[in-house]
Design a protein around this motif. Structure first.
Motif, mmCIF file in Angstrom:
data_model
loop_
_atom_site.group_PDB
_atom_site.id
_atom_site.type_symbol
_atom_site.label_atom_id
_atom_site.label_comp_id
_atom_site.label_asym_id
_atom_site.label_seq_id
_atom_site.Cartn_x
_atom_site.Cartn_y
_atom_site.Cartn_z
ATOM 1 N N ALA A 264 -1.953 -17.862 35.887
ATOM 2 C CA ALA A 264 -2.165 -19.268 36.075
ATOM 3 C C ALA A 264 -1.699 -20.289 34.976
ATOM 4 N N GLU A 265 -1.456 -19.725 33.835
ATOM 5 C CA GLU A 265 -0.865 -20.618 32.775
ATOM 6 C C GLU A 265 0.608 -20.955 32.983
ATOM 7 N N VAL B 203 1.964 -21.368 35.769
ATOM 8 C CA VAL B 203 2.040 -22.240 36.748
ATOM 9 C C VAL B 203 2.215 -23.589 36.289
ATOM 10 N N GLU B 204 1.725 -24.186 35.572
ATOM 11 C CA GLU B 204 1.880 -25.593 35.113
ATOM 12 C C GLU B 204 3.330 -25.868 34.396
ATOM 13 N N ALA C 295 -6.216 -17.926 41.755
ATOM 14 C CA ALA C 295 -6.196 -18.492 40.626
ATOM 15 C C ALA C 295 -4.805 -19.145 40.364
ATOM 16 N N ILE C 296 -3.910 -18.483 40.963
ATOM 17 C CA ILE C 296 -2.590 -19.290 41.164
ATOM 18 C C ILE C 296 -2.535 -20.575 41.828
ATOM 19 N N ALA D 115 -4.483 -23.091 40.215
ATOM 20 C CA ALA D 115 -3.601 -23.815 38.981
ATOM 21 C C ALA D 115 -2.646 -24.828 39.861
ATOM 22 N N THR D 116 -1.945 -24.602 40.955
ATOM 23 C CA THR D 116 -0.938 -25.394 41.669
ATOM 24 C C THR D 116 -1.647 -26.829 41.752
#
Length: 285
Positions: free
Chosen positions: A160-161, A163-164, A199-200, A203-204
């Motif tokens: 998830a981290e 993704v940013e 989670a992804i 995160a988007t």
């Protein structure tokens, strides 16, 4: 960017995310494939994304891309043309001058920092030509015909981290690795981390659409669960090609060439219509 609202891939996938369905994105290798894919989309009143591997550019000197773009323009339903897994910078720049609506800028064969740097530069180059982009955080394991460059590299699941960092490059579509692989899954079948996909998606924050790669032999329930988990773009290759290839092997020595091609188109269309039903895009055009 305001122009993106007029981009065909962007429009199709934005509508899919809002509507909670997936858009089938098959790989086209020849004219029969393109004809069958478009026929299915029109028969099912479904949006469609026709994809090509970089091989199609070098093999046909871009002619297959122009054929797909013409078919998309003439169709009665929304159809986009996308370049999948473009891993060579020079080829991406060449493709950006062809009638693609979107390009996957796949720098996943580099380590993360270099992947991000190159992705950012190539996204900017494509955007200047009003082409939307897709990228792959992590690395989807395995290889297929057309993307063998990553076949021998270790798969790396998307966090998830990450993704940013990728959203910050300006991409529009994200292809996460959450247990999906290119090529065959074997007798065990796909073992996907749905919690990672969720989670992804969170995160988007709705800023990019999610693309699903590595769907060979996916059962219908697995495909539907991925779409329910936030997938909008559904890459398919073997799922719609298998029966077509079997048809060629079985009938090439007995059918006339014209009948062989025409029947081949029907096989592609039949499998495409099935996947449009599975992905929920039927009637959504």
């Amino acid at each position: 960017m305001e122009w993106k609202k007029q981009n065909k891939t962007y429009q199709i996938l934005t509508a899919a995310e809002k509507g909670g369905y997936g858009v089938v994105a098959p790989i086209a290798y020849n004219i029969e494939g393109i004809i069958g894919m478009v026929a299915a989309a029109e028969a099912k009143s479904s949006p469609l994304i026709i994809q090509m591997f970089p091989w199609a550019l070098t093999f046909s000197n871009g002619l297959l891309v122009h054929a797909a773009a013409q078919a998309a323009r003439d169709a009665s339903v929304p159809i986009a043309v996308h370049l999948d897994h473009a891993q060579d910078e020079a080829l991406i720049k060449r493709a950006a001058d062809l009638p693609f609506d979107s390009i996957m800028v796949d720098m996943s064969h580099y380590e993360m920092d270099e992947n991000l740097r190159k992705t950012r530069e190539l996204v900017e180059y494509c955007n200047e030509r009003r082409i939307t982009t897709e990228a792959e955080p992590g690395r989807i394991e395995g290889g297929e015909d057309g993307i063998a460059d990553t076949a021998d590299l270790e798969g790396k699941l998307t966090t998830a981290e990450q993704v940013e960092s990728f959203v910050a490059t300006g991409i529009d579509f994200l292809a996460p690795a959450f247990g999906n692989v290119h090529g065959e899954y074997g007798s065990r079948g796909p073992v996907l981390e749905y919690e990672r996909l969720e989670a992804i998606r969170i995160a988007t924050g709705g800023r990019v659409r999610i693309a699903l790669h590595g769907t060979n032999d996916f059962p219908e329930d697995v495909m539907k669960r991925c779409i329910k988990g936030g997938v909008s773009k559904v890459n398919v290759n073997k799922l719609i090609l298998d029966d077509y290839l079997q048809h060629l092997k079985k009938n090439a020595s007995t059918m006339s060439l014209t009948v062989l091609l025409e029947e081949g188109v029907k096989e592609v269309q039949r499998m495409m219509e099935w996947q449009m039903d599975v992905c929920g895009s039927t009637g959504k055009a």
